[in-house]
Design a protein around this motif. Structure first.
Motif, short mmCIF file in Angstrom:
data_model
loop_
_atom_site.label_atom_id
_atom_site.label_comp_id
_atom_site.label_asym_id
_atom_site.label_seq_id
_atom_site.Cartn_x
_atom_site.Cartn_y
_atom_site.Cartn_z
N ALA B 676 0.83 -1.21 0.00
CA ALA B 676 0.00 0.00 0.00
C ALA B 676 0.86 1.25 0.00
O ALA B 676 0.58 2.24 -0.68
CB ALA B 676 -0.92 -0.01 1.21
N GLY B 677 1.95 1.18 0.77
CA GLY B 677 2.85 2.34 0.84
C GLY B 677 3.37 2.70 -0.53
O GLY B 677 3.37 3.86 -0.94
N ARG B 678 3.74 1.64 -1.29
CA ARG B 678 4.28 1.91 -2.61
C ARG B 678 3.20 2.53 -3.49
O ARG B 678 3.45 3.53 -4.18
CB ARG B 678 4.78 0.60 -3.23
CG ARG B 678 5.10 0.75 -4.70
CD ARG B 678 5.55 -0.53 -5.30
NE ARG B 678 6.95 -0.78 -4.97
CZ ARG B 678 7.64 -1.83 -5.43
NH1 ARG B 678 7.06 -2.73 -6.20
NH2 ARG B 678 8.91 -2.02 -5.12
N ASN B 679 1.99 1.94 -3.41
CA ASN B 679 0.91 2.47 -4.23
C ASN B 679 0.61 3.94 -3.91
O ASN B 679 0.40 4.76 -4.80
CB ASN B 679 -0.37 1.67 -4.01
CG ASN B 679 -0.47 0.57 -5.06
OD1 ASN B 679 0.31 0.57 -6.01
ND2 ASN B 679 -1.38 -0.35 -4.89
N GLU B 680 0.63 4.21 -2.61
CA GLU B 680 0.37 5.59 -2.19
C GLU B 680 1.38 6.53 -2.83
O GLU B 680 1.05 7.57 -3.39
CB GLU B 680 0.43 5.67 -0.68
CG GLU B 680 -0.23 6.90 -0.11
CD GLU B 680 0.08 7.04 1.37
OE1 GLU B 680 0.13 6.05 2.08
OE2 GLU B 680 0.29 8.20 1.77
N CYS B 681 2.66 6.08 -2.70
CA CYS B 681 3.72 6.92 -3.28
C CYS B 681 3.51 7.09 -4.78
O CYS B 681 3.67 8.18 -5.32
CB CYS B 681 5.07 6.27 -3.04
SG CYS B 681 5.60 6.48 -1.35
N LEU B 682 3.14 5.96 -5.44
CA LEU B 682 2.95 6.04 -6.89
C LEU B 682 1.84 7.03 -7.24
O LEU B 682 1.96 7.84 -8.17
CB LEU B 682 2.64 4.65 -7.46
CG LEU B 682 3.84 3.72 -7.57
CD1 LEU B 682 3.40 2.36 -8.09
CD2 LEU B 682 4.90 4.30 -8.48
N HIS B 683 0.79 6.96 -6.48
CA HIS B 683 -0.32 7.86 -6.76
C HIS B 683 0.05 9.31 -6.53
O HIS B 683 -0.30 10.20 -7.32
CB HIS B 683 -1.55 7.47 -5.92
CG HIS B 683 -2.30 6.34 -6.54
ND1 HIS B 683 -2.99 6.47 -7.72
CD2 HIS B 683 -2.43 5.03 -6.17
CE1 HIS B 683 -3.52 5.31 -8.05
NE2 HIS B 683 -3.19 4.39 -7.12
N ARG B 684 0.81 9.48 -5.47
CA ARG B 684 1.29 10.86 -5.24
C ARG B 684 2.13 11.33 -6.41
O ARG B 684 2.00 12.46 -6.89
CB ARG B 684 2.10 10.91 -3.96
CG ARG B 684 1.25 11.33 -2.77
CD ARG B 684 2.14 11.83 -1.66
NE ARG B 684 1.55 11.43 -0.40
CZ ARG B 684 2.22 10.90 0.62
NH1 ARG B 684 3.53 10.73 0.52
NH2 ARG B 684 1.61 10.55 1.70
N ALA B 685 3.02 10.41 -6.82
CA ALA B 685 3.89 10.77 -7.96
C ALA B 685 3.04 11.15 -9.17
O ALA B 685 3.31 12.16 -9.84
CB ALA B 685 4.82 9.61 -8.30
#
Lengths: 560, 739
Positions: B676-685
């Motif tokens: 989830a952390g990675r996804n969150e970061c990706l979405h932020r990106a």
């Protein structure tokens, strides 16, 4: 002098030739005058039988020798004349140095003379400047004179019409040397040989100092219409305004009906006789007929000045300055205008300008003198008047002005001399005699003063005597301790008051004098009568009232 | 041409006479007299130079007079037509002087009693006018007076119809009483008045022309404009009528050719002007001649000559104790030294340090030369800014200057002050205030300010707009400039440089290398550009080189540029910007450590001088380097902290770069996380990429847009959202096609 009416055809031809001859010899003013005279004649009925008159061509000499010489020298002559026309006088003269014909010789010497005049003008200083002494001379005069004398001795008595020009020039140079009698003789010879050179007549006129001179030469003048014109002109210049002169003028006007020159003479005659309205009317018509004409406009402006016609004088000044700003006449008119507007500095400026343009312009000198008098610069005024007199000794205004200036400086003996000169020129002008009288009075010569004053009473135009003069005569008799005679003149003065002049300062003074006189004679009632009249007149009231009071007390004392 | 008197002045005199005769009722006195005064005192509007009867008519026709049923214009007509001969004109001038109070009786102050002749004091405006007119009339030569009279007739002629209404006797010849009973065909009339030919000699006098020329000089010197062509033609026509051309004509010619960039012509005319004014012994013009020469030389780029001339000026001014000239010269020299330090000899450079500014301020204050003092304060503020010193001190100086401008009503210094203030705000990264200052100036102070300031403000505001990504609007705004202003060469050059710059930026962003190259060449060909423009051009050149990947050339160019800046002791802001670009280039070339040290030192200086946009640039460079080095969280937190202030700068390019930097940092962070952390970061990106894309699309930077799109496609590919990925790919292709 008898006037014979010449044949108009002959006169026409003669004047035409005169124009051509004069202009050929570069006597431009004479040519202009002759041409004006020519056109002022009624037009001739053309005659079919004569072809083009010879005078339209180059007028050849009627003497064979001269004609041959002239024909030979024609190219050189034409060259010289064209130099003259472009104002290269020395060159013009030099070209003709070895020519033999009278015509060429004349132009040779005349160009030399004009060159000398030009140089003289260039050398002279600013008008009335510190170095301007009027002494600058034409240096060519002496050499011209000797060449002319050589020519005349060579010719002996064999002189003809063509030599008249040489004689004219001879007269001019003699005049420059103040050798008037010989100059006059030379001019007379010249006009006898060829009468249509107006310049010669003008110069002859300038040698005449008074009427006697004119009468002396009258016999030796040619029997020609030009003589008549000259006599008329001289009479005008000598202020002769009598009826015969007018009649003579009328005669001449039948020959030259439209001549502005003659009209101007008529106007000037009226001007001298102080009939300004007539003079003005004539000048008016001249101006209307020929608005570009500036000759004699300065006299017109003098007339307007005396009549105080400011707008008209301004207009004439405008007219003159529109035609040519740099003609002495124009400058004089403008100067007169400024003088009338009491702008004396500007007036002097314009008179100076007129004199710079022509040092011999008489009226400018005189008028400048008047301006200096107005500006209280008596010394400058005297110099200006003196110059005027030097230019033309017939200008009585300048003599009179000189006298007045010296009177201001309290140099009465000097002043007297100038008044005498003025009076000799204008024997019927009371003003001159009056001035002379007051001069005698100042010098304590009452008996001569009385004579002068009595002379002042004789006036051709004004029949009623001037009260001021009467009063002065009375006062002079008082000075001579002739109280009775004095009283008689005073009474004459009062009588004059009743009849003509009305109350003036002079009559009041006379009345005062009479009142005192009666008072001294203890003629109380008479004295009181005079004194009371005085109180009514409004002049010298205070003195009169004092006298009345005194009289009253004395009369009361007498009654008691 | 007369010196002073014209027909119009005669009419004014007649009005004054009517006033002195107490023919004005109370309510008419003020309007009519103010009309008269407006034409006597140097007029500001150029319509009033030639006074026609129509003007007078419109001013007086509706003013009742003291005579019942008559307007003032009726009385004026009567007065004018009563001057019915040259002599009457003369009398008129003599008579008008009787309305002046005699000097002997001047101690009793005149009391105006209605209905009585009221006297004019000799020193009042009207009194002076009357005295001058009378004196000028006396000075006139006779024929000049006559030509005045003739022009007066022509001037009065149009009112004949009106005059006839009141005076039935008036006819076509009634202009001169001497012509009574004559017709136009009479010879006399023709000689005196010319056949129907009207003289127009006296419609303008030398005095009028001088006033006109003064007006020209004033507007040219104050506003820096040139004379419009038709006006020049008209002026030439007016001057051709007279013989005595005022020497000021040559000065006008000089200014005109100077403004149009005609170097030999301006020299010629300046020398001619001073040659003709030499005979005025009452004032030595030598130092002013030298001053003008020096400025002229400087304007045409002959700096050494200019310095020599100015030194001579200062010496002469000292000799003649002309403080005004001396102070002006010193101030000029100071500015010159600041602008062109490399051209100043050392003697002057050493003298022109801070003390000279203090000296100037003191002298200006002493001499009461407020304009100079205000300018000195501004210079001080500028110096502080250039040296990167205390911002409050700069504000204080600006405030002092502003105070002087407001209290002493110095309109034309307002431009410099507001422009300085605007640049101060933009250096502090508050772009909105900076823009507003420019707009404020343009809308409120435009009329009274020199053209140069107006154009500068216009360019500045357009530039700010282009930074915001509104390039088209900015160009439009630049086109709105008054074409009349651009007739002045220097102003035109300035304006053209800005237009070129904006276009160059656009071309660069679009990736149109050929057009950009062309524009760049044109811009660098122009010899005289302001330092800030020159810097922008250099930056563009570097940018272009970098975009083409020619890094070695870019590095040599930047080394040279920074050397030049150091040599010229240039503005600290410029130096920092160059440093940041250098750091950027270094990091792109892979020399990250060196880049980092350069960027950090740039950031330190920028922070110390509060040059916030430069500081943010430096931060972004540092963040980029950190990302390269794998320090993602440090980079992210650094950028995240400054983002609000970056947005305040309203610089679209900077914003876009920062967003893409943030996206990169998030991507880096995502690499270190799982689930989830990675996804969150990706979405932020993704979010940052979108925002960055939006910023880039504002300035239409296609290349960067494409980079972002490809990044986005890859992320979408990774997250497995096919449709979104395809969308991104479609976008990319569209952009590549030339969108």
């Amino acid at each position: 002098m008898a006037t014979e009416v010449p044949d108009p055809h002959q006169l026409h031809a003669a004047l035409q030739t005169a124009v051509l001859k004069c202009s050929e010899r570069c006597l431009y003013q004479a040519a202009k005058w002759a041409a004006e005279a020519l056109t002022s004649m009624p037009p001739l009925v053309p005659q079919n039988d004569t072809p083009l008159p010879q005078t339209y061509l180059h007028p050849t000499s009627s003497y064979e020798n001269e004609a041959i010489l002239q024909a030979g020298e024609l190219p050189t002559y034409l060259l010289s004349k064209s130099y003259f026309d472009v104002h290269e006088y020395d060159r013009s003269s030099a070209v003709l140095a070895n020519c033999r014909s009278s015509k060429s010789r004349f132009l040779h010497l005349y160009a030399q003379y004009i060159a000398g005049e030009k140089r003289r003008d260039e050398e002279s200083e600013m008008i009335l400047g510190p170095l301007d002494t009027a002494a600058t001379q034409n240096r060519e005069v002496q050499s011209i004179l000797s060449s002319l004398e050589a020519i005349f001795t060579e010719k002996g008595d064999d002189i003809n019409e063509d030599d008249s020009w040489l004689l004219y020039l001879y007269g001019i140079v003699l005049l420059k040397q103040k050798n008037e009698d010989e100059a006059r003789a030379s001019f007379i010879k010249s006009v006898n040989l060829y009468p249509y050179n107006w310049s010669a007549w003008l110069e002859l006129g300038s040698t005449l100092g008074n009427l006697g001179d004119l009468n002396n030469i009258l016999q030796s003048l040619p029997n020609n219409i030009m003589t008549n014109i000259f006599v008329l002109y001289s009479n005008q210049e000598l202020y002769q305004t009598s009826d015969p002169v007018h009649a003579q003028l009328a005669d001449l006007q039948t020959i030259f009906p439209t001549s502005t020159f003659l009209k101007t003479q008529r106007a000037l005659l009226y001007y001298h006789a102080r009939e300004f309205d007539e003079a003005e009317a004539i000048f008016d018509s001249i101006v209307k007929a020929d608005p570009h004409r500036l000759d004699c406009l300065d006299h017109y402006s003098n007339i307007l000045y005396v009549m105080e016609r400011r707008p008209k004088l301004g207009f004439i000044a405008q007219l003159a300055s529109a035609t040519d700003k740099f003609r002495p006449e124009t400058c004089c008119v403008v100067g007169n205008y400024y003088s009338l507007k009491s702008e004396h500095e500007k007036a002097v400026m314009y008179f100076r300008r007129a004199l710079t343009l022509d040092r011999g312009f008489l009226s400018a000198w005189t008028l400048m003198g008047h301006e200096y008098v107005e500006m209280k610069n008596t010394h400058a005024a005297i110099e200006a008047y003196r110059r005027a007199v030097d230019v033309n000794r017939k200008d009585y205004r300048a003599w009179y002005g000189l006298g007045l200036s010296y009177e201001v400086l309290e140099m009465h003996y000097y002043a007297l001399f100038y008044f005498q000169r003025a009076a000799s020129l204008r024997p019927y002008d009371p003003q001159m005699w009056q001035a002379m009288g007051s001069c005698f009075d100042r010098m304590n010569r009452p008996s001569e003063a009385i004579k002068a004053y009595k002379r002042a009473l004789i006036s051709p135009t004004n029949t009623s005597p001037d009260t001021a003069v009467l009063l002065q005569i009375g006062l002079m008799f008082e000075k001579l301790n002739n109280q009775k005679e004095a009283a008689r003149w005073m009474e004459m003065c009062l009588k004059e008051e009743d009849e003509n002049s009305g109350v003036t300062q002079a009559t009041s003074k006379a009345r005062m004098w009479l009142a005192r006189w009666e008072f001294v004679n203890q003629n109380w009632t008479k004295a009181a009568e005079y004194a009371n009249e005085l109180c009514q007149d409004g002049q010298e009231i205070e003195e009169a009232k004092a006298l009345v009071r005194d009289l009253r007390s004395r009369m009361e004392v007498g009654k008691m | 041409m007369s010196r002073y008197l014209t027909s119009g002045k005669i009419a004014l005199l007649a009005l004054v006479e009517l006033y002195a005769e107490s023919r004005f009722p109370n309510q008419s006195v003020v309007p009519v007299l103010s009309f008269v005064i407006r034409h006597l005192v140097s007029p500001k509007e150029n319509t009033a130079f030639i006074l026609t009867l129509e003007h007078i008519k419109s001013a007086t026709l509706h003013q009742p007079s003291a005579v019942v049923g008559r307007t003032i214009f009726d009385l004026l007509l009567k007065k004018l037509w009563e001057i019915n001969s040259f002599d009457a004109l003369h009398t008129f001038f003599a008579n008008i002087q009787t309305y002046l109070i005699e000097p002997e009786r001047a101690d009793k102050s005149p009391v105006r009693v209605h209905g009585e002749k009221s006297m004019l004091s000799r020193t009042s405006v009207l009194g002076c006018f009357v005295r001058r007119a009378a004196l000028e009339y006396v000075r006139l030569q006779f024929h000049d007076a006559v030509s005045l009279w003739r022009s007066f007739i022509a001037y009065r002629e149009p009112t004949l119809a009106m005059w006839k209404k009141r005076n039935l006797g008036a006819g076509p010849m009634s202009f001169d009483v001497n012509l009574k009973g004559m017709g136009f065909s009479d010879g006399v009339v023709g000689v005196v008045y010319g056949r129907g030919k009207e003289s127009r000699d006296c419609t303008v006098s030398t005095d009028d022309v001088e006033r006109l020329l003064e007006f020209q000089v004033d507007s040219m010197q104050r506003m820096g404009t040139r004379i419009p062509d038709d006006m020049q033609a008209q002026l030439g026509q007016m001057l051709s009528t007279n013989v005595t051309t005022p020497a000021l004509t040559h000065y006008v010619e000089f200014l005109n050719s100077w403004r149009s960039g005609d170097y030999p012509g301006s020299f010629d005319n300046l020398h001619r002007y001073f040659d003709y004014t030499m005979h005025n012994r009452d004032r030595t013009f030598y130092q002013y001649a030298l001053l003008n020469l020096a400025i002229l030389q400087a304007d045409f780029g002959c700096y050494r000559e200019s310095i020599l001339a100015m030194q001579e000026t200062i010496n002469t001014a000292r000799e003649n104790k002309d403080m005004a000239c001396l102070n002006f010269s010193l101030s000029w020299l100071y500015h010159f030294h600041k602008a062109h330090p490399q051209d100043c000899p050392d003697v002057i450079s050493s003298r022109m340090e801070r003390e000279s500014l203090q000296f100037l301020k003191a002298k200006a204050k002493e001499g009461g030369m407020h304009h100079l003092q205000s300018m000195a304060h501004l210079s001080e503020a500028k110096q502080i800014l250039v040296g990167g010193e205390s911002i409050p001190a700069a504000f204080e100086s600006i405030l002092r200057s502003s105070h002087l401008n407001v209290t002493k009503n110095i309109h034309n210094a307002m431009g410099s002050q507001i422009l300085l203030q605007s640049s101060l705000w933009s250096r502090m990264g508050i772009s909105y205030l900076s823009w507003m200052n420019c707009e404020l100036f343009l809308s409120k102070y435009r009329v009274d300010s020199p053209i140069e300031d107006v154009v500068k403000a216009l360019c500045r505001s357009a530039y700010i707009m282009s930074l915001r990504g509104k390039a088209d609007e900015a160009l439009e705004r630049l086109d709105q400039v008054d074409q009349e202003c651009l007739r002045t060469l220097k102003v035109y050059q300035y304006w053209a440089t800005y237009v070129g710059l904006l276009k160059l930026r656009q071309a660069m962003y679009k990736g149109d290398a050929a057009a950009a190259e062309m524009l760049l060449q044109q811009l660098s060909a122009s010899p005289y550009v302001e330092p800030d423009c020159a810097l922008e051009i250099s930056i563009c050149r570097l940018d272009l080189l970098a975009r083409r990947g020619n890094y070695s050339a870019a590095l040599t160019a930047i080394a040279q540029l920074s050397e030049e800046l150091v040599r010229d002791r240039a503005d600290i802001y410029h130096r920092i910007r160059v440093m940041v670009i250098k750091a950027d280039l270094l990091s792109k070339c892979g020399r990250t450590v060196k880049g980092l040290s350069v960027a950090i030192s740039a950031a330190t200086i920028a922070w110390r001088s509060r040059l916030l946009p430069a500081l943010f640039q430096a931060f972004r460079t540092i963040a980029n380097i950190l990302i390269h080095m794998g320090e993602f969280s440090a980079a992210y937190s650094m950028m995240d902290n400054i983002m609000p202030q970056v947005l305040e700068c309203e610089d679209a390019y900077l914003n876009a770069q920062c967003f893409s930097c943030l996206a990169d940092a998030q991507m880096g962070l995502a690499g270190a996380k799982k689930g989830a952390g990675r996804n969150e970061c990706l979405h932020r990106a993704l979010e940052f990429i979108d925002r960055g894309f939006a910023e880039y699309s504002r300035i239409r930077d296609t290349k960067s847009q494409m980079t972002l799109m490809s990044q986005k496609a890859r992320i979408q590919d990774f997250t497995g959202e096919k449709s979104l990925r395809d969308d991104a790919v479609k976008w990319y292709k569209q952009l590549k096609k030339g969108g």
